[in-house]
Write an enzyme that holds these catalytic residues in place. Structure first.
Site, PDB file in Angstrom:
ATOM      1  N   ARG A   1       0.840  -1.196  -0.185  1.00  0.00           N
ATOM      2  CA  ARG A   1      -0.228   0.102   0.052  1.00  0.00           C
ATOM      3  C   ARG A   1       0.785   1.425   0.156  1.00  0.00           C
ATOM      4  O   ARG A   1       0.346   2.303   0.531  1.00  0.00           O
ATOM      5  CB  ARG A   1      -1.064   0.174   1.243  1.00  0.00           C
ATOM      6  CG  ARG A   1      -2.029  -1.209   1.124  1.00  0.00           C
ATOM      7  CD  ARG A   1      -3.033  -0.790   2.323  1.00  0.00           C
ATOM      8  NE  ARG A   1      -3.731  -1.983   2.326  1.00  0.00           N
ATOM      9  CZ  ARG A   1      -4.580  -2.490   3.462  1.00  0.00           C
ATOM     10  NH1 ARG A   1      -4.349  -1.790   4.625  1.00  0.00           N
ATOM     11  NH2 ARG A   1      -5.442  -3.389   3.491  1.00  0.00           N
TER      12      ARG A   1
ATOM     13  N   ARG B   1      -3.313   6.280   0.320  1.00  0.00           N
ATOM     14  CA  ARG B   1      -4.081   7.254   1.231  1.00  0.00           C
ATOM     15  C   ARG B   1      -2.946   8.113   2.291  1.00  0.00           C
ATOM     16  O   ARG B   1      -3.261   9.324   2.573  1.00  0.00           O
ATOM     17  CB  ARG B   1      -5.164   7.118   2.073  1.00  0.00           C
ATOM     18  CG  ARG B   1      -6.267   6.420   1.381  1.00  0.00           C
ATOM     19  CD  ARG B   1      -7.325   5.885   2.129  1.00  0.00           C
ATOM     20  NE  ARG B   1      -6.972   4.722   2.680  1.00  0.00           N
ATOM     21  CZ  ARG B   1      -7.652   4.331   3.582  1.00  0.00           C
ATOM     22  NH1 ARG B   1      -8.972   4.537   3.980  1.00  0.00           N
ATOM     23  NH2 ARG B   1      -7.499   2.774   3.931  1.00  0.00           N
TER      24      ARG B   1
ATOM     25  N   ARG C   1      -7.386  11.092  -6.020  1.00  0.00           N
ATOM     26  CA  ARG C   1      -8.665  10.602  -5.678  1.00  0.00           C
ATOM     27  C   ARG C   1      -9.736  11.259  -5.255  1.00  0.00           C
ATOM     28  O   ARG C   1     -11.147  11.197  -5.242  1.00  0.00           O
ATOM     29  CB  ARG C   1      -8.518   9.747  -4.480  1.00  0.00           C
ATOM     30  CG  ARG C   1      -7.634   8.500  -4.624  1.00  0.00           C
ATOM     31  CD  ARG C   1      -8.653   7.511  -5.380  1.00  0.00           C
ATOM     32  NE  ARG C   1      -9.812   7.235  -5.196  1.00  0.00           N
ATOM     33  CZ  ARG C   1     -10.270   6.464  -4.230  1.00  0.00           C
ATOM     34  NH1 ARG C   1      -9.381   5.648  -3.459  1.00  0.00           N
ATOM     35  NH2 ARG C   1     -11.463   6.387  -3.861  1.00  0.00           N
TER      36      ARG C   1
ATOM     37  N   ASP D   1      -6.585  -3.425  -7.288  1.00  0.00           N
ATOM     38  CA  ASP D   1      -7.182  -4.198  -6.252  1.00  0.00           C
ATOM     39  C   ASP D   1      -7.288  -5.535  -6.701  1.00  0.00           C
ATOM     40  O   ASP D   1      -7.432  -6.120  -8.019  1.00  0.00           O
ATOM     41  CB  ASP D   1      -8.820  -3.531  -6.019  1.00  0.00           C
ATOM     42  CG  ASP D   1      -9.139  -4.154  -4.753  1.00  0.00           C
ATOM     43  OD1 ASP D   1      -9.967  -5.012  -4.677  1.00  0.00           O
ATOM     44  OD2 ASP D   1      -8.866  -3.344  -3.765  1.00  0.00           O
TER      45      ASP D   1
ATOM     46  N   TYR E   1     -14.620 -12.794   0.055  1.00  0.00           N
ATOM     47  CA  TYR E   1     -15.368 -11.660  -0.136  1.00  0.00           C
ATOM     48  C   TYR E   1     -16.813 -11.937  -0.965  1.00  0.00           C
ATOM     49  O   TYR E   1     -17.803 -11.463  -0.762  1.00  0.00           O
ATOM     50  CB  TYR E   1     -14.486 -10.530  -1.003  1.00  0.00           C
ATOM     51  CG  TYR E   1     -13.599  -9.842  -0.260  1.00  0.00           C
ATOM     52  CD1 TYR E   1     -13.805  -9.327   0.763  1.00  0.00           C
ATOM     53  CD2 TYR E   1     -12.176  -9.873  -0.661  1.00  0.00           C
ATOM     54  CE1 TYR E   1     -12.794  -8.373   1.506  1.00  0.00           C
ATOM     55  CE2 TYR E   1     -11.288  -9.220   0.365  1.00  0.00           C
ATOM     56  CZ  TYR E   1     -11.487  -8.462   1.194  1.00  0.00           C
ATOM     57  OH  TYR E   1     -10.541  -7.726   1.708  1.00  0.00           O
TER      58      TYR E   1
END
Length: 343
Positions: free
Chosen positions: A24, A28, A37, A73, A150
């Site tokens: 990552r 962010r 974003r 992703d 998921y």
């Protein structure tokens, strides 16, 4: 890429310094990423090669890491074949119509990379040209168990009750589900390597929820299909999961060249559990929120437990936290390089 410390370490060969990258690392924690974003959703970025390239390159420019990882992703291939998944901010992948029966297998058609994910392939090709010659691109894929969790749960879960119930009560259907997911991930990863990725990481983020005997029976075979299905391409294969201390040897047996280790298992212990494999890890991500003297001491502890630069890729034990100060990660890269450099 003869000058790549990352590729050398993945192969257990002598390195000029311990290579560093962060899971990552594009995300962010970076203000420049937040600017992108603010104008585009996650899938918008993934579907736009120029934005994917920009976001992938941001941590390379800022941190000086030894490898880039494709911004994507794990559910990207599933979204591309029309399974129906949304990336909800602050939640993760959410499936509007979760997997419930054998009829749902038909929704997992084979992935045709050039037709289904041309944007991903184009981004990889662009990155292969734009990255520095000593900074390889890591391809990105989701392992079947984590994807299945998921899909079956409908989104993130704390108990994985629906997933494990399916696994235990309908093992044949479970195996068919994982086989189809393995074929999709394998097709995606092979396409990424063909387009210019020089290593791959298979993320089995939630495999640590499974006991070793169940992992060996219900999970490992599909992961092995992917990892062994990449063997002919000659690129290093990294296998990573969270909470997988008791599974490390099995994850190594699945066919990886490098086994990722989270922060719960010291690297010297991990080396004993996975002999003959390179290791990746494993600074606890939250440590990077602490004062620098704490970070510095913990970095040195990881390096000392790794037993030297050979066969070690420095990373966090999971992904960069959004509140991590970017300057701290830059200092970590500089510290690892300076502490392990050799003539």
């Amino acid at each position: 890429m003869p000058k790549s410390a990352f590729l050398l370490a993945c192969r257990g060969e002598p390195v000029p310094h311990t290579p560093v990258w962060f899971m990552r690392q594009a995300g962010r924690a970076l203000p420049e990423y937040r600017e992108v974003r603010a104008k585009a959703s996650m899938f918008d970025v993934i579907r736009t090669p120029e934005l994917t390239v920009e976001v992938t390159l941001q941590p390379v420019r800022r941190y000086g890491v030894d490898a880039a990882i494709l911004f994507s992703d794990i559910v990207t291939p599933l979204e591309a074949i029309g399974v129906g998944v949304e990336l909800k901010e602050g939640v993760g992948p959410v499936f509007a119509d979760p997997f419930r029966s054998a009829d749902d297998l038909a929704r997992l058609r084979p992935l045709e990379p050039e037709a289904d994910i041309p944007h991903v392939i184009d981004a990889v090709r662009l990155l292969a040209r734009e990255l520095p010659e000593d900074v390889p691109l890591i391809g990105f894929g989701g392992a079947p168990f984590t994807l299945a969790s998921y899909f079956v749960e409908g989104g993130p879960s704390k108990t994985y009750a629906k997933t494990k119930t399916l696994m235990f009560t309908e093992p044949d259907l479970w195996a068919q589900l994982l086989d189809r997911l393995a074929a999709i991930t394998l097709a995606s990863l092979r396409a990424q390597v063909d387009a210019g990725a020089r290593a791959i990481q298979l993320f089995d983020s939630w495999a640590g929820q499974v006991a070793p005997a169940d992992y060996e029976r219900y999970v490992l075979p599909a992961s092995r299909t992917i990892l062994e299905g990449l063997a002919d391409l000659g690129v290093p294969r990294i296998h990573f999961g969270v909470g997988t201390g008791e599974l490390l040897a099995l994850m190594g047996d699945a066919g990886a060249d490098v086994v990722g280790v989270d922060w719960r298992v010291p690297l010297d212990v991990a080396r004993a559990r996975v002999p003959g494999k390179a290791l990746q890890g494993n600074l606890e991500p939250t440590v990077c929120l602490a004062p620098w003297d704490v970070v510095e001491a913990r970095v040195h502890d990881v390096l000392s437990r790794a037993g030297g630069p050979a066969g070690h890729v420095f990373n966090l034990g999971h992904g960069v936290l959004p509140e991590t100060p970017p300057d701290t990660l830059t200092r970590v890269v500089d510290l690892v390089h300076a502490s392990t450099s050799s003539p």
